[in-house]
Design an enzyme around this catalytic site. Structure first.
Site, PDB file in Angstrom:
ATOM      1  N   ASP A   1       0.829  -1.212   0.000  1.00 18.33           N
ATOM      2  CA  ASP A   1       0.000   0.000   0.000  1.00 18.33           C
ATOM      3  C   ASP A   1       0.864   1.263   0.000  1.00 18.33           C
ATOM      4  OD1 ASP A   1      -2.350   1.386  -0.050  1.00 18.33           O
ATOM      5  OD2 ASP A   1      -2.790   1.155   2.083  1.00 18.33           O
TER       6      ASP A   1
ATOM      7  N   ARG B   1       0.287   7.703  -2.639  1.00 18.77           N
ATOM      8  CA  ARG B   1       0.816   8.756  -1.763  1.00 18.77           C
ATOM      9  C   ARG B   1       2.310   8.966  -1.983  1.00 18.77           C
ATOM     10  NH1 ARG B   1      -1.478   6.104   3.375  1.00 18.77           N
ATOM     11  NH2 ARG B   1      -1.971   4.522   1.812  1.00 18.77           N
TER      12      ARG B   1
ATOM     13  N   HIS C   1       2.744   3.544  -8.977  1.00 15.08           N
ATOM     14  CA  HIS C   1       2.515   2.124  -9.271  1.00 15.08           C
ATOM     15  C   HIS C   1       3.732   1.527  -9.978  1.00 15.08           C
ATOM     16  CE1 HIS C   1      -1.425   2.387  -7.683  1.00 15.08           C
ATOM     17  NE2 HIS C   1      -1.924   3.149  -8.643  1.00 15.08           N
TER      18      HIS C   1
ATOM     19  N   GLU D   1     -12.301  -4.488  -4.333  1.00 19.76           N
ATOM     20  CA  GLU D   1     -12.807  -3.122  -4.122  1.00 19.76           C
ATOM     21  C   GLU D   1     -12.055  -2.101  -4.977  1.00 19.76           C
ATOM     22  OE1 GLU D   1     -12.173  -5.306  -1.528  1.00 19.76           O
ATOM     23  OE2 GLU D   1     -14.311  -5.742  -1.457  1.00 19.76           O
ATOM     24  N   ASN D   2     -10.885  -2.481  -5.480  1.00 20.81           N
ATOM     25  CA  ASN D   2     -10.107  -1.514  -6.272  1.00 20.81           C
ATOM     26  C   ASN D   2     -10.750  -1.200  -7.630  1.00 20.81           C
ATOM     27  OD1 ASN D   2      -6.926  -2.731  -4.991  1.00 20.81           O
ATOM     28  ND2 ASN D   2      -8.052  -0.901  -4.390  1.00 20.81           N
TER      29      ASN D   2
END
Ligand code: IPE
Ligand code: IPE
Ligand code: MG
Length: 261
Positions: free
Chosen positions: A38, A42, A55, A85-86
């Site tokens: 994760d 950010r 990424h 959920e992505n």
């Protein structure tokens, strides 16, 4: 799993203060290490870059962690790459991720072959865009005969979806008259998960400081040890991994029993 001492020492040479291999108990390396990768977004925005760059940098980090785990003799490395959920992210980001997954898998095939890594997918890869799915199937087949570390990539993975799928599969067996309901036990549920045949993760690492599991391996992490670092995934490296394993080795795992001391 066995490891090569010379290659291991070379990969972990020039350790930062307090982090060398000499602190590590090689007899107690977690068999299965799992990473919730994760913080890519950010990492990028904190540098004034597009999320896409985060990424891409995250892939470089994964490559280092794969190699480090092979050097350490880890049996299974799993990594959460894309959750069920992505799909809720902007289409542009989803498209980019699907493209990067396919490209990376092709680019990294030589590494996986050289290091004898077998690849399995956790999640419903049948629902991925066709090109990504085909590349995954091709790459997986290319690595099928490998006997080294297993790399389990969680893509379109959700823990609840996985457990519902297992329940469905078991219900089908019961309906077909092949199984009595009272034979349904923990082993049978586990055998119907994407992770069938793999040991449960002993150490789960989450980067970027979030204190949640985000629907990851809900069944399998029942007794996993957690290591959470504020480091964003693209900055996570072999030394971060070593720190996580040292933290793991400093803990007492009781599994509901009493202390052994
Ligand atoms: C993790 O990084 C990668 C995926 C979920 C695909 P994020 O994209 O979640 O990065 P943050 O959490 O927004 O920083
Ligand atoms: C978890 O990260 C999923 C992956 C790392 C692939 P997210 O960024 O999707 O998790 P939340 O939304 O912060 O819980
Ligand atoms: Mg995130």
């Amino acid at each position: 799993m066995r490891y090569n001492e010379t290659k291991l020492a070379a990969y972990f040479a020039d350790a930062p203060e307090g982090l060398g291999l000499e602190y590590l108990d090689m007899a107690r390396i977690p068999r299965h290490i799992s990473c919730i990768m994760d913080g890519n977004g950010r990492w990028a925005t904190s540098r004034g870059m597009q999320r896409a760059e985060g990424h891409k940098a995250g892939i470089v980090a994964l490559r280092e962690i794969i190699t480090a785990c092979v050097r350490l003799g880890v049996d299974v490395l799993s990594a959460y790459a894309f959750s069920t959920e992505n799909w809720n992210r902007p289409q542009r980001e989803v498209d980019l991720l699907m493209h990067l997954f396919a490209k990376t898998f092709i680019d990294e095939l030589p590494l996986l072959k050289r290091e004898n890594v077998r690849v399995v997918f956790l999640g419903d890869i049948g629902a991925l865009p066709e090109r990504t799915r085909k590349v995954f199937e091709y790459g997986m087949a290319e690595c099928e005969a490998h006997t080294g570390m297993v790399l389990a990539l969680a893509v379109n993975y959700g823990g609840r979806a996985e457990i519902a799928r297992a329940a469905r599969r078991i219900a089908e067996l019961v309906r077909a008259g092949e199984l009595e309901p009272d034979r349904v036990d923990e082993d049978l549920v586990a055998a119907n998960l994407y992770t069938a045949g793999l040991p449960d993760p002993e150490l789960v690492i989450r980067t970027s400081g979030e204190l949640r599991v985000s629907n990851y391996l809900l069944w399998q992490i029942a007794y996993a040890e957690f290591y959470i670092t504020d480091t964003y995934w693209p900055d996570f490296d072999r030394w971060g991994l070593l720190d996580a394993i040292l933290s793991f080795q400093g803990r007492e795992r009781r599994f509901g029993g009493l202390t052994s001391k």
